[in-house]
Every structure is written in C-alpha cells, then in structure tokens.
Motif scaffolding. Structure first.
Motif, PDB file in Angstrom:
ATOM      1  N   PRO A   1      16.600  -4.405 -14.071  1.00 28.99           N
ATOM      2  CA  PRO A   1      15.204  -4.530 -14.494  1.00 28.99           C
ATOM      3  C   PRO A   1      14.811  -3.350 -15.373  1.00 28.99           C
ATOM      4  CG  PRO A   1      15.303  -3.765 -12.237  1.00 28.99           C
ATOM      5  CD  PRO A   1      16.710  -4.047 -12.659  1.00 28.99           C
ATOM      6  N   LYS A   2      13.665  -3.463 -16.019  1.00 21.54           N
ATOM      7  CA  LYS A   2      13.153  -2.365 -16.839  1.00 21.54           C
ATOM      8  C   LYS A   2      12.960  -1.132 -15.969  1.00 21.54           C
ATOM      9  CE  LYS A   2      10.415  -3.930 -20.755  1.00 21.54           C
ATOM     10  NZ  LYS A   2       9.109  -4.569 -20.951  1.00 21.54           N
ATOM     11  N   PRO A   3      13.211   0.058 -16.527  1.00 21.96           N
ATOM     12  CA  PRO A   3      12.980   1.273 -15.731  1.00 21.96           C
ATOM     13  C   PRO A   3      11.527   1.332 -15.259  1.00 21.96           C
ATOM     14  CG  PRO A   3      14.107   1.809 -17.790  1.00 21.96           C
ATOM     15  CD  PRO A   3      13.722   0.359 -17.862  1.00 21.96           C
ATOM     16  N   THR A   4      11.356   1.719 -14.011  1.00 20.79           N
ATOM     17  CA  THR A   4      10.008   1.804 -13.453  1.00 20.79           C
ATOM     18  C   THR A   4       9.361   3.138 -13.778  1.00 20.79           C
ATOM     19  OG1 THR A   4      10.937   2.720 -11.448  1.00 20.79           O
ATOM     20  CG2 THR A   4      10.551   0.341 -11.475  1.00 20.79           C
ATOM     21  N   GLY A   5      10.185   4.098 -14.250  1.00 24.37           N
ATOM     22  CA  GLY A   5       9.663   5.443 -14.481  1.00 24.37           C
ATOM     23  C   GLY A   5       9.710   6.301 -13.234  1.00 24.37           C
ATOM     24  N   LEU A   6      10.117   5.691 -12.124  1.00 23.25           N
ATOM     25  CA  LEU A   6      10.223   6.445 -10.881  1.00 23.25           C
ATOM     26  C   LEU A   6      11.594   7.098 -10.802  1.00 23.25           C
ATOM     27  CD1 LEU A   6       8.794   3.588  -8.690  1.00 23.25           C
ATOM     28  CD2 LEU A   6       7.698   5.836  -8.899  1.00 23.25           C
ATOM     29  N   LYS A   7      11.664   8.275 -10.137  1.00 19.16           N
ATOM     30  CA  LYS A   7      12.992   8.844  -9.914  1.00 19.16           C
ATOM     31  C   LYS A   7      13.140   9.389  -8.497  1.00 19.16           C
ATOM     32  CE  LYS A   7      12.352  13.449 -11.994  1.00 19.16           C
ATOM     33  NZ  LYS A   7      13.019  14.477 -12.801  1.00 19.16           N
ATOM     34  N   VAL A   8      14.326   9.182  -7.964  1.00 17.90           N
ATOM     35  CA  VAL A   8      14.607   9.558  -6.589  1.00 17.90           C
ATOM     36  C   VAL A   8      15.840  10.468  -6.555  1.00 17.90           C
ATOM     37  CG1 VAL A   8      15.517   8.618  -4.404  1.00 17.90           C
ATOM     38  CG2 VAL A   8      13.506   7.579  -5.479  1.00 17.90           C
ATOM     39  N   GLY A   9      15.754  11.515  -5.748  1.00 23.74           N
ATOM     40  CA  GLY A   9      16.887  12.410  -5.534  1.00 23.74           C
ATOM     41  C   GLY A   9      17.554  12.080  -4.207  1.00 23.74           C
ATOM     42  N   VAL A  10      18.867  12.062  -4.210  1.00 27.84           N
ATOM     43  CA  VAL A  10      19.617  11.731  -3.003  1.00 27.84           C
ATOM     44  C   VAL A  10      20.486  12.935  -2.641  1.00 27.84           C
ATOM     45  CG1 VAL A  10      21.320  10.161  -1.989  1.00 27.84           C
ATOM     46  CG2 VAL A  10      19.638   9.294  -3.635  1.00 27.84           C
ATOM     47  N   VAL A  11      20.338  13.404  -1.427  1.00 27.61           N
ATOM     48  CA  VAL A  11      21.092  14.583  -0.997  1.00 27.61           C
ATOM     49  C   VAL A  11      22.299  14.134  -0.195  1.00 27.61           C
ATOM     50  CG1 VAL A  11      20.970  16.820   0.137  1.00 27.61           C
ATOM     51  CG2 VAL A  11      18.888  15.801  -0.848  1.00 27.61           C
ATOM     52  N   GLY A  12      23.464  14.256  -0.789  1.00 26.56           N
ATOM     53  CA  GLY A  12      24.690  13.841  -0.122  1.00 26.56           C
ATOM     54  C   GLY A  12      25.177  12.510  -0.664  1.00 26.56           C
ATOM     55  N   SER A  13      26.474  12.440  -1.009  1.00 28.05           N
ATOM     56  CA  SER A  13      27.016  11.216  -1.613  1.00 28.05           C
ATOM     57  C   SER A  13      27.870  10.418  -0.646  1.00 28.05           C
ATOM     58  CB  SER A  13      27.827  11.563  -2.870  1.00 28.05           C
ATOM     59  OG  SER A  13      29.000  12.278  -2.516  1.00 28.05           O
ATOM     60  N   GLY A  14      27.561  10.511   0.641  1.00 23.99           N
ATOM     61  CA  GLY A  14      28.260   9.711   1.638  1.00 23.99           C
ATOM     62  C   GLY A  14      27.757   8.283   1.649  1.00 23.99           C
ATOM     63  N   PRO A  15      28.171   7.501   2.629  1.00 22.18           N
ATOM     64  CA  PRO A  15      27.820   6.076   2.658  1.00 22.18           C
ATOM     65  C   PRO A  15      26.317   5.795   2.662  1.00 22.18           C
ATOM     66  CG  PRO A  15      28.974   6.764   4.681  1.00 22.18           C
ATOM     67  CD  PRO A  15      29.103   7.878   3.703  1.00 22.18           C
ATOM     68  N   ALA A  16      25.506   6.626   3.333  1.00 21.15           N
ATOM     69  CA  ALA A  16      24.060   6.388   3.340  1.00 21.15           C
ATOM     70  C   ALA A  16      23.481   6.574   1.949  1.00 21.15           C
ATOM     71  CB  ALA A  16      23.366   7.326   4.343  1.00 21.15           C
ATOM     72  N   GLY A  17      23.801   7.691   1.325  1.00 21.24           N
ATOM     73  CA  GLY A  17      23.257   8.012   0.006  1.00 21.24           C
ATOM     74  C   GLY A  17      23.705   7.045  -1.071  1.00 21.24           C
ATOM     75  N   LEU A  18      24.991   6.673  -1.036  1.00 21.06           N
ATOM     76  CA  LEU A  18      25.505   5.753  -2.063  1.00 21.06           C
ATOM     77  C   LEU A  18      24.855   4.376  -1.926  1.00 21.06           C
ATOM     78  CD1 LEU A  18      29.354   6.543  -2.165  1.00 21.06           C
ATOM     79  CD2 LEU A  18      27.570   7.323  -3.743  1.00 21.06           C
ATOM     80  N   THR A  19      24.661   3.943  -0.694  1.00 17.79           N
ATOM     81  CA  THR A  19      24.037   2.630  -0.475  1.00 17.79           C
ATOM     82  C   THR A  19      22.608   2.628  -0.999  1.00 17.79           C
ATOM     83  OG1 THR A  19      25.399   2.284   1.474  1.00 17.79           O
ATOM     84  CG2 THR A  19      23.413   0.936   1.295  1.00 17.79           C
ATOM     85  N   LEU A  20      21.876   3.695  -0.674  1.00 17.82           N
ATOM     86  CA  LEU A  20      20.500   3.799  -1.134  1.00 17.82           C
ATOM     87  C   LEU A  20      20.456   3.853  -2.663  1.00 17.82           C
ATOM     88  CD1 LEU A  20      17.467   5.324   0.155  1.00 17.82           C
ATOM     89  CD2 LEU A  20      18.369   6.704  -1.701  1.00 17.82           C
ATOM     90  N   ALA A  21      21.363   4.616  -3.264  1.00 14.49           N
ATOM     91  CA  ALA A  21      21.402   4.739  -4.720  1.00 14.49           C
ATOM     92  C   ALA A  21      21.629   3.366  -5.353  1.00 14.49           C
ATOM     93  CB  ALA A  21      22.510   5.712  -5.139  1.00 14.49           C
ATOM     94  N   GLY A  22      22.569   2.607  -4.787  1.00 16.17           N
ATOM     95  CA  GLY A  22      22.874   1.283  -5.314  1.00 16.17           C
ATOM     96  C   GLY A  22      21.684   0.350  -5.229  1.00 16.17           C
ATOM     97  N   ALA A  23      20.968   0.423  -4.122  1.00 16.31           N
ATOM     98  CA  ALA A  23      19.828  -0.475  -3.927  1.00 16.31           C
ATOM     99  C   ALA A  23      18.678  -0.126  -4.878  1.00 16.31           C
ATOM    100  CB  ALA A  23      19.358  -0.410  -2.476  1.00 16.31           C
TER     101      ALA A  23
END
Lengths: 286, 478
Positions: free
Chosen positions: B150-172
C-alpha cells in the motif's frame, strides 16, 4: 562498514587508527569500549576507545598485535574497512571532582586510560598520571596524556626513559611522600593492576581497575567475560569493565584469559602462512 | 451373510494412509556433520500427507496456531498442486514460515488440535512438515510477484531486536505501509535464530533468505546497533521521531548454577557455546577465527531444547562422550520429544535424577569433572511436575573437560534499565498486555521472551503479530 581513515605505527607491534563510526562516537563516554570484526570469518574482539571526535564522527583505536585479529588489523590501511564496529559498550567511568586522582597506565593500557584521564581532568580534579612501559620505545601517548594531567610521571622497566622502575614504585613514592590521593585508576596488564592494588590496599586508597576478559557479544548475552568481584560472578561487558580493584580475583582473570592459548597460536600460525597487507604498514624496526 | 453385512463388504474401504515420515540423515553420519538433520518431504510424500487432512468444518488446528495460519486452505491447495498458492496462503499470517516449519513445536499446537490426533490415534496430519515443504518449494522455484504494497502511511516504527518477534512485527507492518527500522546488536540478523538454534536444525541460509524477503519489502535493518547503548528507546522516540517502538530483545542473560567451580575454563553458558559454534562458525576453526573448546568428554546441565542443541553441537564438534545431566526423569524433560529422540539416536547419554554440586578443576584452572547429587522425585511442585529431592549421601562424579550450563535465561536488563518509565516485573521482564503488547510507556510495545521469559520461537512470532495489530489499531490503519 567502518572505514579506516588514518593508521599509523606508534611502537613495535602497536598501532593507532582513526575509524569512521559516527553513532559510536556520538554516544561514547570514557571507560566504554567497542567490539569489532575485521572480515566475514573474523572473531569479535573488544577494544577500548582511545579517543573520539563527535563532529567528524570518528573514534580512535590503539592496539597491540597479540592474536590473529590484532595482527590482521595491523595489516589494514586507510581506505580499508572493518566489517563490524559495535558500541559503545560497558558501563562508563564514574567521573566527578574527587580531588586528586592518580591515573596509572601500563603498556597498551595507556590508550584506554586517556579518555578517563581527560574526563577526570575536565571535571576539575588534580590529575597525576603515571605511565610505564618495559622500555622507551613501548611508551605510547605520553604527550596526549600530558595535556590532560596536572603532573605526569613516567617510568620504564629498563630505565631507558624517565624513572628507572615500575609504575607501582612511583605510586608507592607518592604515598610515602604523604601526597593526598582520593582515587587511583589503573589500567594495564593484569600483573600490573594486581601490583597497583597491592600498593594501594595498605594505604586504603580507593582503586578502580579496568578488566579485559574474553568476550563474544558484549551485551550480557553469553557470559564469556565472567569475572569474580567480592566472590560474586560479574559480567565484564555490562557490569564492568571497571571494578573495585580490591575486590577483583586477578588470578582467576589470568587463568580465564589463557583459555584459548592453544587455538590462538594455531590461528596465528595459519595467518602468518598467508601474509597480507602492504609494505606501508611496517616502517623499519617496527 | 445378511443383507446388511453384504452391503458393508461391498462398500470399498478407503485405504488408511499413515502419517508420512520425513526423511532424515542417518544418525551415525549426521552426528559428525552440521548439515540439516531433517531432509524434508518430496512431492509424493507431501501430496500423500496433505490428502490425510479431513477438511473439518470446524478447523481446530487454526486455533492451535499462535499466528492462526489458514491450515485447511493451504493443505487444500497442496492437494490441488498449487504449491505457490499454498505458500502465499501460509505467508498471509506467518512472515517466517520456513523457520516455523522447522522449529515450531507443532505437536503441542496445531497438530495437537488436529481431529486425526483427537481420535486417540496420535497420528495428526503433519502440518509443520507441509508448511516447510510448500514454503521451501516456493523459495526455490520462485514465488511469483511480491505482494502489492500500500501507499506509505508516513508512519515509522523502530524495532529493537531482529529475533522472531521483531521480524514478524516488521513483516506485518511493512505490508500496511508503515516504515520499519530493525535495530540489531549483533552483526547478523535473526537473533536466537542465528546465534542459538544450530545449523543442523535451522540452516542459516534459510534465516538469511527470510530476512532478505523482508528487506525486499522495504524493511530497513541496522546491525551493530545496541539500543540502550548506541541509542536509547527514548532517543528513538524523541530525537528520531519514531511513532512507535517495539521491544523484542529476547531473554538474553544466561543463568548459572551458582555452584563452586563454575568459572573454571571449559565451563560455558549454553548461549556462549552455541554463539561460538553457530554465529561465529567456530566449527570451521581455524578457517574461521573464533575458537571453541573441543571437548572430549562434555557434560550439559539442563533438559530443554537448548540443552539438546548444546549436546548435539558438542557431539558434532568431535566429542567422544556427551552426557546430559538432568534432575528429573525422561518423562519430565522440557525439550520437544523430537529433539530428545534425535539426541538419543545420535548417542547422547542421559544422566537422569542427578544435579551438579560442584565443578572440579585442576591447577591450571580447567574443569576436569563434575560432582553430582543423586535425586529422587518427591511431591509435585507448582508446575505440576514432581519435585526432585536429593537422596542423602548419594553422590557421584563424572569426568569431563567441558561443561555447558543450560538452565535457562533471565531478562537482559540493557533496554529496560535505560528506558525511562518502562515497568518491569520482579524477574526483570517487561510488563506488557498479553493481547496487545502495550507497555507502561506511551508508544512502546513489547513481546516475546523479554515479556514472557524464555519460551518458543512461534510464541514470540505470535506476540510480534499481536503487537503489530495493536499498533495498526492505535495508528488507525487497521
């Protein structure tokens, strides 16, 4: 990638390099260190930051060639890059105006001592720096330290420069003279730090030492850097690297530092079989 | 023969297909290499296994999945031969399916709920193996077009840690037009997936491929970035203007036994041992620079998956004898049955009903043995498992040169202690709402082991997914 901007040989087997690492430079405080890797198959090694320039986004590293990674780094030139630099790591030095602070540095330990000395000096302390090495050629950064010290005393084991003797003898001399000392900070080889503590303990002078245990991740995740302080296990990377010198088990630290002596030699020999790097990194006699 | 009996006899009986086994490397061979143990289905096996699905009207399996993959739908596509479609169906809910297909404890999740299992036959449809098969297949054969972002919403999120929780959230979130930056302290991405889980259970190339897919979708990754040191969470929010931060740092602070001799040379935390072997590739030493003690006789304390991983890694590094010391019995081992089975097959010894009292050292400071206490099972404790109690006077020694402590992890305090106003519990875990991951701090979410204490990869993925949905809700982009 973290580019090497400057690199020079400052003593036999001792190098100094300025590395581009803006995020580390911005956050770094005295006493903190970084962990680096030279290449894809490289190990992670901790090195204390010797200086930084926030505006230029650089940190300065000083290292002695002892193992495969430090030898490899010795062959790197400006324009080369370290593949990984992470930090700043560890708990910063507690800096305040204590009164008189004696900063004792031995050998390569003078490099990590520099930002601490600077911090203590800028906090208004009367700073006496005592620097030592086996011989004159191994003395490093004496001029840098001089600028951030109220007094400077230098000793060499062979008497080739300054006072003939050990840094501990110089420190003992200050104590015997009745110099008012509020804090001693000692960084150097383990036997030196142990010897400093043996001098300051009878005089009950609070003494901070900075330990260099073997590390892997540097964030408290692996526990390779276990040291015993007051009979308790601490992690050098997050609880340290600085500890109360009176409480540290130096003998355990010495034994743990020797854990990979055999493999380290294997790796180093393999590295020596395949020399790399250019001539410019090895000025004559170094 | 009565009419009824005749009817029964004529009706062709549907041949019962047994649960299809997944081919594995021979135990004797694999005990000396780091290649993957389980080899995966081929097309025939996959078709046969998928055909066992009963296509239940009420698919209980979905309710057993922490990320709610549409299991019957994807199995139906496998049956129809649409493997790419099946892979996309899985990916709608699971951003890391090739990893989940390998390390999920399906036997206690989706497969536990499978009706084929419920009938008491213990032969559920092999959902995990099929998930692995279709997503591996799609990765090798090309997956068609990337999904339209989709078009960028202009929102940005920082994820601390690239383990399974962070990667899943990033993908979603990236699929909803949110810019995502993932900060990782180590030099490789994947967290426990790369430093902890060994190559022979989860090849690192697969983790890299899954991460690359997220990168192609637009997720930005920053390695060598220790949140709490390089930058704090507060700096990310205030200076860098992130609209939200998700903390998924895992349970990365190894527990030790607090027994004499624990700091002898040759004694490792499982984290260190596995990090050296996996992340630092010490098994290739001296081709890779990082050394590891290659023990002849290795003792591992603990009975979880990490203990099994440590023991089997030590074996592959060339140990002659590897012994797991566990204070209860085989029945109480917390590790997955499959991992225990593999360990036993490979020749790992189990010293059960035993607890270490002291690690014995020599003059040079090296471990040479373990002094152990014999235990017996007493009354059940709070966890419902029978509590091990010492048998007075019964102790024994095990000779060893390497000891690996694998008794769990506590919360790593680095992020909580450097973040203003972030509430933690008495164990140091971040307090977060189990449904949304919302913490006590505005615009900060958390999930995975840093909240729950050490658990599984898929539960961390589930937590990442829930936090992603909660963030979308907060941002009004559902």
């Amino acid at each position: 990638m973290f580019e090497i901007l400057e690199k020079e040989r400052i003593g036999p087997g001792v190098n100094r390099a300025v590395i581009s690492a803006p995020a580390v430079a911005r956050a770094h405080k005295p006493g903190q260190f970084i962990i680096l890797r030279c290449h894809q198959d490289g190990e992670r090694i901790p090195l204390t930051v010797a200086d930084k320039d926030v505006d230029k986004g650089t940190i300065t590293l000083v290292w002695q060639e002892v193992g495969v990674t430090t030898y490899y780094m010795g062959t790197m030139c400006p324009g080369d890059s370290l593949i990984d630099v992470v930090g700043p790591l560890g708990t910063p030095t507690h800096i305040e105006n204590f009164g008189t602070v004696v900063c004792v540095g031995g050998g390569i330990g003078v490099a990590p001592l520099y930002p601490i000395t600077k911090g203590m000096y800028e906090a208004g302390n009367h700073v006496i720096s005592i620097l030592g090495a086996r011989t004159e050629g191994l003395l490093i950064m004496t001029e840098d330290l001089k600028k951030v010290s109220t007094e400077q005393l230098i000793a060499t084991d062979d008497g080739s420069f300054g006072i003939h003797g050990f840094v501990t003898q110089v420190l003992q001399g200050l104590i015997d003279k009745g110099t008012k000392i509020d804090l001693v900070v000692a960084i150097g080889p383990v036997p030196m730090m142990k010897a400093v503590v043996n001098v300051t303990r009878p005089a009950a002078l609070p003494t901070v030492v900075s330990l260099n245990p073997i590390m892997v991740d540097g964030t408290g995740m692996c526990g390779a850097c276990r040291v015993e302080v007051n009979g308790e296990t601490k992690f050098g990377c997050v609880d340290g690297p600085e500890f109360d010198g009176f409480a540290v088990d130096f003998d355990l630290l010495t034994k743990r530092l020797a854990m990979y002596k055999g493999p380290e030699l294997v790796a180093l020999n393999k590295f020596r079989e395949t020399p790399r790097g250019c001539e410019c990194t090895f000025p004559e006699g170094m | 023969m009565s009419e009824q009996e005749e009817k029964k006899a004529v009706k062709p009986k549907k041949p019962k297909i047994p649960r299809q086994k997944m081919p594995e490397q021979d135990p004797i061979e694999r005990a000396h290499n780091f290649y993957e143990v389980a080899l995966g289905y081929d097309n025939d096996l996959a078709l046969l296994e998928a055909s066992r699905c009963l296509k239940c009207k009420k698919p209980y399996c979905i309710s057993g999945c922490p990320v709610e993959v549409d299991i019957p739908d994807f199995l139906e596509m496998v049956k129809a031969g649409d493997l790419i479609g099946a892979a996309w169906k899985v990916k709608e809910k699971n951003s890391l399916p090739r990893i989940a297909g390998r390390v999920c404890p399906q036997e206690s999740q989706c497969e536990a709920k499978c009706v084929l299992n419920k009938k008491g036959k213990g032969e559920p449809c092999a959902i995990g193996r099929l998930e692995r098969y279709v997503t591996d297949w799609a990765a090798v054969h090309g997956e068609g077009k990337m999904p339209q972002l989709p078009k960028p919403t202009g929102l940005k999120v920082g994820v601390v840690g690239s383990g399974p929780a962070g990667l899943t959230l990033a993908g979603a979130l990236i699929k909803k037009g949110v810019a995502v930056t993932v900060f990782e302290a180590l030099h490789e991405l994947g967290g426990v997936l790369v430093y902890g889980i060994p190559e022979f259970r989860l090849p690192k190339a697969i983790v890299r491929a899954e991460v690359d897919e997220l990168r192609q979708l637009g997720v930005e990754f920053k390695t060598n970035w220790v949140v709490g040191r390089t930058q704090t969470v507060d700096e990310l929010l205030e200076k860098e203007k992130y609209d939200g931060v998700f903390i998924g740092t895992g349970a990365g602070a190894p527990l030790f036994l607090k027994i004499p001799g624990e700091n002898l040379n040759g004694v490792y935390s499982a984290n260190e041992f596995l990090t050296r072997a996996n992340l630092m590739k010490a098994y290739l030493f001296p081709q890779a620079d990082t050394p590891i003690a290659k023990g002849r006789r290795v003792v591992v304390f603990g009975g979880g998956n990490v203990a099994m991983d440590s023991a089997r890694t030590a074996l592959r590094l060339g140990a002659e004898e590897v012994t797991i010391v566990y204070r209860r019995t085989m029945d109480e081992l917390p590790a997955r049955a499959e991992e225990v089975h593999h360990a036993v097959e490979e020749g790992i010894r189990f010293e059960l009903l035993a607890a270490p009292l002291e690690i014995i050292g020599n003059e040079a400071g090296w471990a040479v043995g373990v002094h152990c206490q014999k235990m017996q099972l007493g009354e059940p404790d709070a966890s419902g498992r029978r509590r091990p109690v010492p048998i007075p006077g019964e102790t024994f020694n095990i000779e060893c040169d390497t000891a690996i402590v694998s008794i769990g992890n506590a919360a790593n305090p680095l992020v909580p202690s450097t973040t203003i106003g972030l509430e933690t519990n008495k164990w140091g875990n971040i307090v977060a709402d189990p449904e949304s991951g919302k913490t006590s701090k505005d615009r900060v979410w958390a999930g995975g082991d840093i909240v729950t204490g050490a658990a599984t990869v898929i539960l961390a993925m589930g937590a990442g997914r829930k936090s992603a949905l909660a963030m979308m809700d907060t941002f009004g982009i559902g």
